[in-house]
Design a protein around this motif. Sequence first.
Motif, PDB file in Angstrom:
ATOM      1  N   PRO A  62     -12.572 -14.223  15.539  1.00 51.86           N
ATOM      2  CA  PRO A  62     -11.995 -15.524  15.217  1.00 51.86           C
ATOM      3  C   PRO A  62     -10.924 -16.020  16.193  1.00 51.86           C
ATOM      4  CG  PRO A  62     -11.014 -13.859  13.823  1.00 51.86           C
ATOM      5  CD  PRO A  62     -12.043 -13.155  14.662  1.00 51.86           C
ATOM      6  N   LEU A  63     -11.244 -16.010  17.477  1.00 54.88           N
ATOM      7  CA  LEU A  63     -10.362 -16.593  18.486  1.00 54.88           C
ATOM      8  C   LEU A  63     -11.109 -17.717  19.189  1.00 54.88           C
ATOM      9  CD1 LEU A  63      -7.562 -16.357  19.934  1.00 54.88           C
ATOM     10  CD2 LEU A  63      -8.808 -15.163  21.753  1.00 54.88           C
ATOM     11  N   SER A  64     -10.653 -18.960  18.963  1.00 54.96           N
ATOM     12  CA  SER A  64     -11.262 -20.134  19.592  1.00 54.96           C
ATOM     13  C   SER A  64     -10.466 -20.511  20.831  1.00 54.96           C
ATOM     14  CB  SER A  64     -11.289 -21.306  18.606  1.00 54.96           C
ATOM     15  OG  SER A  64     -12.111 -21.008  17.498  1.00 54.96           O
ATOM     16  N   ILE A  65     -11.160 -20.709  21.942  1.00 58.45           N
ATOM     17  CA  ILE A  65     -10.521 -20.950  23.232  1.00 58.45           C
ATOM     18  C   ILE A  65     -10.845 -22.361  23.695  1.00 58.45           C
ATOM     19  CG2 ILE A  65     -10.335 -20.166  25.620  1.00 58.45           C
ATOM     20  CD1 ILE A  65     -11.240 -17.396  24.666  1.00 58.45           C
ATOM     21  N   LEU A  66      -9.814 -23.102  24.081  1.00 60.89           N
ATOM     22  CA  LEU A  66     -10.019 -24.451  24.602  1.00 60.89           C
ATOM     23  C   LEU A  66     -10.448 -24.385  26.064  1.00 60.89           C
ATOM     24  CD1 LEU A  66      -7.011 -26.484  23.133  1.00 60.89           C
ATOM     25  CD2 LEU A  66      -9.379 -26.483  22.381  1.00 60.89           C
ATOM     26  N   LEU A  67     -11.605 -24.964  26.340  1.00 55.93           N
ATOM     27  CA  LEU A  67     -12.158 -25.008  27.693  1.00 55.93           C
ATOM     28  C   LEU A  67     -12.714 -26.396  27.952  1.00 55.93           C
ATOM     29  CD1 LEU A  67     -14.107 -21.623  27.483  1.00 55.93           C
ATOM     30  CD2 LEU A  67     -11.997 -22.014  28.781  1.00 55.93           C
ATOM     31  N   LYS A  68     -12.796 -26.779  29.217  1.00 55.32           N
ATOM     32  CA  LYS A  68     -13.340 -28.092  29.578  1.00 55.32           C
ATOM     33  C   LYS A  68     -14.815 -28.173  29.203  1.00 55.32           C
ATOM     34  CE  LYS A  68     -10.417 -30.831  31.992  1.00 55.32           C
ATOM     35  NZ  LYS A  68     -10.258 -32.288  31.814  1.00 55.32           N
ATOM     36  N   ALA A  69     -15.164 -29.150  28.389  1.00 55.21           N
ATOM     37  CA  ALA A  69     -16.549 -29.301  27.951  1.00 55.21           C
ATOM     38  C   ALA A  69     -17.405 -29.878  29.075  1.00 55.21           C
ATOM     39  CB  ALA A  69     -16.611 -30.218  26.738  1.00 55.21           C
ATOM     40  N   PRO A 125      -8.310 -19.376   9.068  1.00 57.78           N
ATOM     41  CA  PRO A 125      -9.375 -19.742  10.011  1.00 57.78           C
ATOM     42  C   PRO A 125      -9.131 -19.104  11.371  1.00 57.78           C
ATOM     43  CG  PRO A 125      -7.798 -21.522   9.826  1.00 57.78           C
ATOM     44  CD  PRO A 125      -7.376 -20.479   8.818  1.00 57.78           C
ATOM     45  N   SER A 126      -9.979 -19.433  12.319  1.00 56.07           N
ATOM     46  CA  SER A 126      -9.804 -18.873  13.660  1.00 56.07           C
ATOM     47  C   SER A 126      -8.509 -19.375  14.296  1.00 56.07           C
ATOM     48  CB  SER A 126     -10.994 -19.238  14.557  1.00 56.07           C
ATOM     49  OG  SER A 126     -11.014 -20.625  14.821  1.00 56.07           O
ATOM     50  N   THR A 127      -7.957 -18.561  15.156  1.00 52.44           N
ATOM     51  CA  THR A 127      -6.812 -18.966  15.969  1.00 52.44           C
ATOM     52  C   THR A 127      -7.331 -19.777  17.145  1.00 52.44           C
ATOM     53  OG1 THR A 127      -5.488 -17.060  15.321  1.00 52.44           O
ATOM     54  CG2 THR A 127      -4.961 -18.063  17.449  1.00 52.44           C
ATOM     55  N   VAL A 128      -6.610 -20.841  17.486  1.00 56.73           N
ATOM     56  CA  VAL A 128      -7.003 -21.702  18.605  1.00 56.73           C
ATOM     57  C   VAL A 128      -5.949 -21.585  19.707  1.00 56.73           C
ATOM     58  CG1 VAL A 128      -7.618 -24.031  19.342  1.00 56.73           C
ATOM     59  CG2 VAL A 128      -8.106 -23.298  16.988  1.00 56.73           C
ATOM     60  N   ILE A 129      -6.411 -21.240  20.912  1.00 56.30           N
ATOM     61  CA  ILE A 129      -5.483 -21.085  22.032  1.00 56.30           C
ATOM     62  C   ILE A 129      -5.991 -21.859  23.260  1.00 56.30           C
ATOM     63  CG2 ILE A 129      -4.666 -18.833  21.243  1.00 56.30           C
ATOM     64  CD1 ILE A 129      -6.772 -18.758  24.283  1.00 56.30           C
ATOM     65  N   ARG A 130      -5.031 -22.196  24.119  1.00 57.79           N
ATOM     66  CA  ARG A 130      -5.356 -22.822  25.406  1.00 57.79           C
ATOM     67  C   ARG A 130      -4.896 -21.892  26.526  1.00 57.79           C
ATOM     68  NH1 ARG A 130      -5.808 -28.235  26.520  1.00 57.79           N
ATOM     69  NH2 ARG A 130      -4.617 -28.766  24.650  1.00 57.79           N
ATOM     70  N   PRO A 131      -5.802 -21.406  27.379  1.00 58.95           N
ATOM     71  CA  PRO A 131      -5.382 -20.569  28.498  1.00 58.95           C
ATOM     72  C   PRO A 131      -4.552 -21.389  29.499  1.00 58.95           C
ATOM     73  CG  PRO A 131      -7.743 -20.382  28.097  1.00 58.95           C
ATOM     74  CD  PRO A 131      -7.263 -21.553  27.322  1.00 58.95           C
ATOM     75  N   LEU A 132      -3.447 -20.797  29.934  1.00 58.99           N
ATOM     76  CA  LEU A 132      -2.619 -21.422  30.969  1.00 58.99           C
ATOM     77  C   LEU A 132      -2.729 -20.560  32.221  1.00 58.99           C
ATOM     78  CD1 LEU A 132       0.432 -22.312  28.674  1.00 58.99           C
ATOM     79  CD2 LEU A 132      -1.441 -23.806  29.387  1.00 58.99           C
ATOM     80  N   SER A 133      -1.736 -20.549  33.050  1.00 57.72           N
ATOM     81  CA  SER A 133      -1.810 -19.754  34.277  1.00 57.72           C
ATOM     82  C   SER A 133      -1.555 -18.275  33.983  1.00 57.72           C
ATOM     83  CB  SER A 133      -0.778 -20.273  35.283  1.00 57.72           C
ATOM     84  OG  SER A 133       0.526 -20.233  34.731  1.00 57.72           O
ATOM     85  N   PHE A 134      -2.147 -17.423  34.784  1.00 60.68           N
ATOM     86  CA  PHE A 134      -1.987 -15.975  34.683  1.00 60.68           C
ATOM     87  C   PHE A 134      -2.345 -15.510  33.270  1.00 60.68           C
ATOM     88  CE2 PHE A 134       0.946 -17.486  37.993  1.00 60.68           C
ATOM     89  CZ  PHE A 134       0.359 -16.869  39.075  1.00 60.68           C
ATOM     90  N   ASN A 135      -1.400 -14.817  32.591  1.00 59.82           N
ATOM     91  CA  ASN A 135      -1.694 -14.297  31.249  1.00 59.82           C
ATOM     92  C   ASN A 135      -1.031 -15.135  30.155  1.00 59.82           C
ATOM     93  OD1 ASN A 135       0.984 -13.587  31.701  1.00 59.82           O
ATOM     94  ND2 ASN A 135       0.837 -11.671  30.545  1.00 59.82           N
ATOM     95  N   ARG A 136      -0.676 -16.367  30.482  1.00 58.22           N
ATOM     96  CA  ARG A 136       0.024 -17.224  29.517  1.00 58.22           C
ATOM     97  C   ARG A 136      -0.971 -17.999  28.666  1.00 58.22           C
ATOM     98  NH1 ARG A 136       2.101 -21.089  32.448  1.00 58.22           N
ATOM     99  NH2 ARG A 136       3.678 -21.802  30.973  1.00 58.22           N
ATOM    100  N   LEU A 137      -0.675 -18.071  27.353  1.00 58.66           N
ATOM    101  CA  LEU A 137      -1.527 -18.783  26.404  1.00 58.66           C
ATOM    102  C   LEU A 137      -0.683 -19.741  25.578  1.00 58.66           C
ATOM    103  CD1 LEU A 137      -3.448 -15.711  24.905  1.00 58.66           C
ATOM    104  CD2 LEU A 137      -4.185 -17.148  26.833  1.00 58.66           C
ATOM    105  N   GLU A 138      -1.225 -20.895  25.314  1.00 63.02           N
ATOM    106  CA  GLU A 138      -0.587 -21.838  24.396  1.00 63.02           C
ATOM    107  C   GLU A 138      -1.279 -21.716  23.038  1.00 63.02           C
ATOM    108  OE1 GLU A 138       0.634 -26.573  24.142  1.00 63.02           O
ATOM    109  OE2 GLU A 138      -1.116 -25.962  25.318  1.00 63.02           O
ATOM    110  N   ILE A 139      -0.504 -21.495  21.998  1.00 61.14           N
ATOM    111  CA  ILE A 139      -1.051 -21.394  20.646  1.00 61.14           C
ATOM    112  C   ILE A 139      -1.147 -22.799  20.047  1.00 61.14           C
ATOM    113  CG2 ILE A 139      -0.692 -20.526  18.305  1.00 61.14           C
ATOM    114  CD1 ILE A 139      -1.350 -18.298  20.113  1.00 61.14           C
ATOM    115  N   ILE A 140      -2.354 -23.259  19.809  1.00 56.32           N
ATOM    116  CA  ILE A 140      -2.559 -24.551  19.165  1.00 56.32           C
ATOM    117  C   ILE A 140      -2.545 -24.381  17.646  1.00 56.32           C
ATOM    118  CG2 ILE A 140      -4.090 -26.563  19.005  1.00 56.32           C
ATOM    119  CD1 ILE A 140      -2.939 -25.999  21.839  1.00 56.32           C
TER     120      ILE A 140
END
Length: 203
Positions: free
Chosen positions: A81-88, A166-181
């Motif tokens: 349950p990890l949803s990742i934001l990526l360019k569609a 529900p699933s956690t939604v994150i946005r990958p940033l640079s290196f190992n940084r993640l934004e929690i949506i």
Amino acid sequence: MQNLIKAMNEGDAVIYPTETLYALGCDATNAAACDKVIALKARPETKPLPLIVGGVDMLGLVTDERPAVLQELASSFWPGPLSILLKALPTLPDALSDKDGYTSVRWSGHPFAAELSRRLRKPLVATSANLSGQPPVAMPEDMDPDLLSQVGVTYFDPPWPKGGKPSTVIRPLSFNRLEIIREGAVTVKMLCDKGFSIIHATK
């Protein structure tokens, strides 16, 4: 499963289990079907529909983007349950992405949901199977009868969703940084324990 695949190939909406909750979904590449899901759920049109796939090898059906942390995230938390934001991909329906072109996708940890995507050979819309503003559903008996009456096919056999968040939604940033949506079933602690640096989305 064949009934659900047939319904989705015909542009219908279906209800099926995921690892967390029941999902209202469709063939994510069918714009009219996506619009039907939005209408059935009474979901705001500005809120993109989330997606699931049946494996990392299916990500190419959703995005061309491969951020550096994607492989580590996938190996640590997928299927799950990890949803990742990526360019569609620009060929996907507008209902799947936000104003910046990002969509949310995960490899579902529910064996039926993952196999359904693989057999359809397409990503699936996976928004919670409830009317907008109502509680999400993890057990068949809690499903809204009005919603059920408007859906083509449902699948209520076990294994049922585990319920909870529900699933956690994150946005990958640079290196190992993640934004929690949205923090959900995968906690911030779980992400930090894997060495990721967390930034919380501003409201």
